[in-house]
Motif scaffolding. Structure first.
Motif, PDB file in Angstrom:
ATOM      1  N   GLY A   1       0.799  -1.227   0.000  1.00 50.55           N
ATOM      2  CA  GLY A   1       0.000   0.000   0.000  1.00 50.55           C
ATOM      3  C   GLY A   1       0.825   1.266   0.000  1.00 50.55           C
ATOM      4  N   GLN A   2       2.165   1.132   0.189  1.00 45.76           N
ATOM      5  CA  GLN A   2       3.046   2.301   0.201  1.00 45.76           C
ATOM      6  C   GLN A   2       3.617   2.541  -1.196  1.00 45.76           C
ATOM      7  OE1 GLN A   2       3.393   4.092   3.046  1.00 45.76           O
ATOM      8  NE2 GLN A   2       2.042   2.602   4.054  1.00 45.76           N
ATOM      9  N   LYS A   3       3.834   3.786  -1.543  1.00 48.03           N
ATOM     10  CA  LYS A   3       4.426   4.122  -2.831  1.00 48.03           C
ATOM     11  C   LYS A   3       5.816   4.734  -2.696  1.00 48.03           C
ATOM     12  CE  LYS A   3       0.923   2.837  -5.344  1.00 48.03           C
ATOM     13  NZ  LYS A   3       1.053   1.600  -6.157  1.00 48.03           N
ATOM     14  N   ASN A   4       6.139   5.185  -1.487  1.00 45.60           N
ATOM     15  CA  ASN A   4       7.446   5.807  -1.238  1.00 45.60           C
ATOM     16  C   ASN A   4       8.042   5.178   0.011  1.00 45.60           C
ATOM     17  OD1 ASN A   4       7.472   8.192  -3.268  1.00 45.60           O
ATOM     18  ND2 ASN A   4       5.469   8.306  -2.290  1.00 45.60           N
ATOM     19  N   MET A   5       9.056   4.343  -0.187  1.00 47.70           N
ATOM     20  CA  MET A   5       9.645   3.649   0.950  1.00 47.70           C
ATOM     21  C   MET A   5      11.118   3.336   0.687  1.00 47.70           C
ATOM     22  SD  MET A   5       8.166  -0.258   0.673  1.00 47.70           S
ATOM     23  CE  MET A   5       9.671  -1.098   1.147  1.00 47.70           C
ATOM     24  N   VAL A   6      11.804   3.055   1.766  1.00 49.36           N
ATOM     25  CA  VAL A   6      13.209   2.647   1.711  1.00 49.36           C
ATOM     26  C   VAL A   6      13.316   1.313   2.425  1.00 49.36           C
ATOM     27  CG1 VAL A   6      15.537   3.159   2.580  1.00 49.36           C
ATOM     28  CG2 VAL A   6      14.147   4.998   1.608  1.00 49.36           C
ATOM     29  N   MET A   7      14.069   0.397   1.850  1.00 50.00           N
ATOM     30  CA  MET A   7      14.337  -0.863   2.527  1.00 50.00           C
ATOM     31  C   MET A   7      15.837  -1.015   2.710  1.00 50.00           C
ATOM     32  SD  MET A   7      13.235  -4.756   1.619  1.00 50.00           S
ATOM     33  CE  MET A   7      13.870  -6.123   2.596  1.00 50.00           C
ATOM     34  N   VAL A   8      16.224  -1.451   3.897  1.00 49.10           N
ATOM     35  CA  VAL A   8      17.626  -1.734   4.191  1.00 49.10           C
ATOM     36  C   VAL A   8      17.731  -3.202   4.581  1.00 49.10           C
ATOM     37  CG1 VAL A   8      19.649  -1.086   5.517  1.00 49.10           C
ATOM     38  CG2 VAL A   8      17.883   0.604   5.097  1.00 49.10           C
ATOM     39  N   THR A   9      18.616  -3.936   3.927  1.00 50.41           N
ATOM     40  CA  THR A   9      18.835  -5.335   4.279  1.00 50.41           C
ATOM     41  C   THR A   9      20.173  -5.462   4.995  1.00 50.41           C
ATOM     42  OG1 THR A   9      19.706  -5.722   2.046  1.00 50.41           O
ATOM     43  CG2 THR A   9      17.417  -6.291   2.437  1.00 50.41           C
ATOM     44  N   LEU A  10      20.105  -5.930   6.227  1.00 57.46           N
ATOM     45  CA  LEU A  10      21.287  -6.057   7.073  1.00 57.46           C
ATOM     46  C   LEU A  10      21.701  -7.528   7.104  1.00 57.46           C
ATOM     47  CD1 LEU A  10      20.019  -3.827  10.035  1.00 57.46           C
ATOM     48  CD2 LEU A  10      21.312  -3.111   8.017  1.00 57.46           C
ATOM     49  N   GLY A  11      22.615  -7.874   6.225  1.00 54.37           N
ATOM     50  CA  GLY A  11      23.101  -9.244   6.155  1.00 54.37           C
ATOM     51  C   GLY A  11      24.611  -9.246   6.206  1.00 54.37           C
ATOM     52  N   THR A  12      25.247 -10.053   5.354  1.00 50.33           N
ATOM     53  CA  THR A  12      26.707 -10.053   5.270  1.00 50.33           C
ATOM     54  C   THR A  12      27.211  -8.647   4.962  1.00 50.33           C
ATOM     55  OG1 THR A  12      26.596 -12.306   4.421  1.00 50.33           O
ATOM     56  CG2 THR A  12      28.674 -11.151   4.152  1.00 50.33           C
ATOM     57  N   GLY A  13      26.468  -7.949   4.113  1.00 48.67           N
ATOM     58  CA  GLY A  13      26.715  -6.538   3.842  1.00 48.67           C
ATOM     59  C   GLY A  13      25.477  -5.743   4.204  1.00 48.67           C
ATOM     60  N   VAL A  14      25.398  -4.516   3.705  1.00 50.00           N
ATOM     61  CA  VAL A  14      24.197  -3.699   3.879  1.00 50.00           C
ATOM     62  C   VAL A  14      23.673  -3.362   2.488  1.00 50.00           C
ATOM     63  CG1 VAL A  14      23.253  -1.501   4.672  1.00 50.00           C
ATOM     64  CG2 VAL A  14      24.871  -2.745   6.106  1.00 50.00           C
ATOM     65  N   GLY A  15      22.506  -3.902   2.154  1.00 53.23           N
ATOM     66  CA  GLY A  15      21.875  -3.598   0.882  1.00 53.23           C
ATOM     67  C   GLY A  15      20.795  -2.556   1.069  1.00 53.23           C
ATOM     68  N   GLY A  16      20.449  -1.893   0.007  1.00 53.44           N
ATOM     69  CA  GLY A  16      19.404  -0.873   0.106  1.00 53.44           C
ATOM     70  C   GLY A  16      18.575  -0.798  -1.150  1.00 53.44           C
ATOM     71  N   GLY A  17      17.329  -0.442  -0.980  1.00 54.40           N
ATOM     72  CA  GLY A  17      16.446  -0.213  -2.110  1.00 54.40           C
ATOM     73  C   GLY A  17      15.573   0.988  -1.803  1.00 54.40           C
ATOM     74  N   VAL A  18      15.420   1.867  -2.776  1.00 49.00           N
ATOM     75  CA  VAL A  18      14.606   3.073  -2.608  1.00 49.00           C
ATOM     76  C   VAL A  18      13.452   3.006  -3.611  1.00 49.00           C
ATOM     77  CG1 VAL A  18      14.560   5.590  -2.717  1.00 49.00           C
ATOM     78  CG2 VAL A  18      16.602   4.421  -1.849  1.00 49.00           C
ATOM     79  N   ILE A  19      12.229   3.110  -3.111  1.00 48.98           N
ATOM     80  CA  ILE A  19      11.041   3.101  -3.968  1.00 48.98           C
ATOM     81  C   ILE A  19      10.451   4.512  -3.974  1.00 48.98           C
ATOM     82  CG2 ILE A  19       8.775   2.090  -4.385  1.00 48.98           C
ATOM     83  CD1 ILE A  19      11.036   0.048  -4.546  1.00 48.98           C
ATOM     84  N   VAL A  20      10.329   5.093  -5.146  1.00 47.34           N
ATOM     85  CA  VAL A  20       9.771   6.438  -5.300  1.00 47.34           C
ATOM     86  C   VAL A  20       8.599   6.357  -6.275  1.00 47.34           C
ATOM     87  CG1 VAL A  20      10.212   8.814  -6.005  1.00 47.34           C
ATOM     88  CG2 VAL A  20      12.025   7.498  -4.892  1.00 47.34           C
ATOM     89  N   GLY A  21       7.430   6.762  -5.815  1.00 47.03           N
ATOM     90  CA  GLY A  21       6.249   6.712  -6.666  1.00 47.03           C
ATOM     91  C   GLY A  21       5.901   5.304  -7.116  1.00 47.03           C
ATOM     92  N   GLY A  22       6.239   4.309  -6.289  1.00 46.18           N
ATOM     93  CA  GLY A  22       5.920   2.923  -6.599  1.00 46.18           C
ATOM     94  C   GLY A  22       6.935   2.204  -7.465  1.00 46.18           C
ATOM     95  N   HIS A  23       8.013   2.913  -7.866  1.00 48.59           N
ATOM     96  CA  HIS A  23       9.025   2.316  -8.732  1.00 48.59           C
ATOM     97  C   HIS A  23      10.406   2.377  -8.083  1.00 48.59           C
ATOM     98  CE1 HIS A  23       6.467   1.994 -12.372  1.00 48.59           C
ATOM     99  NE2 HIS A  23       5.806   2.973 -11.769  1.00 48.59           N
ATOM    100  N   PRO A  24      11.250   1.355  -8.313  1.00 48.46           N
ATOM    101  CA  PRO A  24      12.592   1.382  -7.725  1.00 48.46           C
ATOM    102  C   PRO A  24      13.456   2.474  -8.354  1.00 48.46           C
ATOM    103  CG  PRO A  24      12.359  -0.510  -9.191  1.00 48.46           C
ATOM    104  CD  PRO A  24      10.998   0.120  -9.077  1.00 48.46           C
TER     105      PRO A  24
END
Length: 314
Positions: free
Chosen positions: A127-150
């Motif tokens: 339901g969100q269109k603007n979000m940030v995801m951080v994956t904390l694993g062996t490294g630190v990954g990130g994904g930024v979603i703006v207006g529903g698109h990466p």
């Protein structure tokens, strides 16, 4: 009914899902990632596995809308990678090659961006269109979603949150070759490194002494009230919370999702991240919420399928 495949390529295994185009996961499975000889078998192996499943599910080729593919490397919308750390690939036209092998439309994205897209579609960010995801694993990954698109960026490197510089005084290089990257303090290895530092510098009694430590052992000790573990968590939170406050000024997310192996410690992880985020946040980001990721290892295949469906709809 139409279907599509979501594929998440990792250094050890390739996770694959068959989805209906409405977002129902019909089946998921894994195959080995064969990285030898420059990773020449990876795409043919994927193509072969997809064809076997199509036949097993009695689907015609016309019922398959296409394939979404996540790669652990920067990749632009044209589906070309310049280099990969774990797959053995150098320059590779991934989209073109897999389309030729399968006859399907293929869309390719960075794996962390697609994990974020998956959480937006079917997980914690639904339901969100603007979000940030951080994956904390062996490294630190990130994904930024703006207006529903990466956010892909001009070089396919949008959302590389793990390589924000957070410590100008660092002397040991990150895996990327630079100094003071967030990944050096907020990944599973980074937290273990912080533990080692605090154990040397502090005289506090701790259940962490006299053993080899991990992010899990630190958060387990924290839950038991260990004061040294609390100091480690505070430093971890300061680095990550502060970095995310800077990201939020640019991306203005309504939600920040925390995933990866470290997030399995639960809500206590968010407690320390959010504490320092609130200290550093711009006033307009005061409504930004935090959630733990909910899709686990399925986030990548979900996001890969969603990428395909988005681009087909454009």
């Amino acid at each position: 009914m139409e279907y599509c495949f979501g594929v998440d390529v990792g250094g050890t295994s390739v996770k694959i899902g068959l989805f209906s185009t409405e977002g129902i996961l019909v089946e998921k499975w894994e195959i080995k990632t064969r990285t030898e000889n420059g990773g020449e078998k990876i795409l043919p192996d994927i193509a072969g596995s997809l064809e076997k499943k199509r036949i097993a599910h009695h689907l015609t080729k016309e019922q398959i809308a296409g394939i979404g593919l996540g790669i652990p490397a920067p990749v632009g919308e044209e589906g070309i990678v310049k280099n990969t750390a774990n797959l053995g690939w150098g320059y590779k036209e991934v989209k073109r090659e897999l389309e030729e092998l399968t006859g399907y439309t293929v869309e390719v994205g960075n794996d962390a961006n697609l994990a974020a897209l998956g959480e937006m579609w079917l997980g914690a960010g639904k339901g969100q269109k603007n979000m940030v995801m951080v994956t904390l694993g062996t490294g630190v990954g990130g994904g930024v979603i703006v207006g529903g698109h990466p956010l892909v960026g001009g070089h396919g490197a949008g959302g590389e949150i793990g390589h924000i510089c957070v410590n100008e005084t660092e002397t040991k290089p990150c895996g990327c070759g630079k100094l003071g990257c967030l990944e050096q303090y907020a990944s599973a290895r980074g937290i273990a490194r912080l533990a080692e530092k605090h154990l040397k510098e502090s005289t506090l009694p701790s259940c962490l002494r006299g053993r080899e430590n991990s992010a899990k052992s630190v958060f387990d000790a924290l839950k038991k009230g260990d004061k040294l573990a609390e100091e480690i968590a505070e430093e971890f939170g300061a680095y990550l919370g502060g970095a995310l406050a800077n990201v939020a000024v640019v991306a203005d997310p309504s939600l920040i999702v925390i995933g990866g192996g470290v997030s399995k410690a639960g809500e206590i992880v968010i407690t320390y991240i959010e504490k320092y985020f609130r200290k550093k946040q711009f006033f307009a980001n005061s409504g930004t919420r935090f959630e733990l990721a909910s899709l686990g290892n399925d986030a990548g295949i979900c996001g890969a399928a969603k990428l395909l469906l988005q681009r087909l709809g454009e």
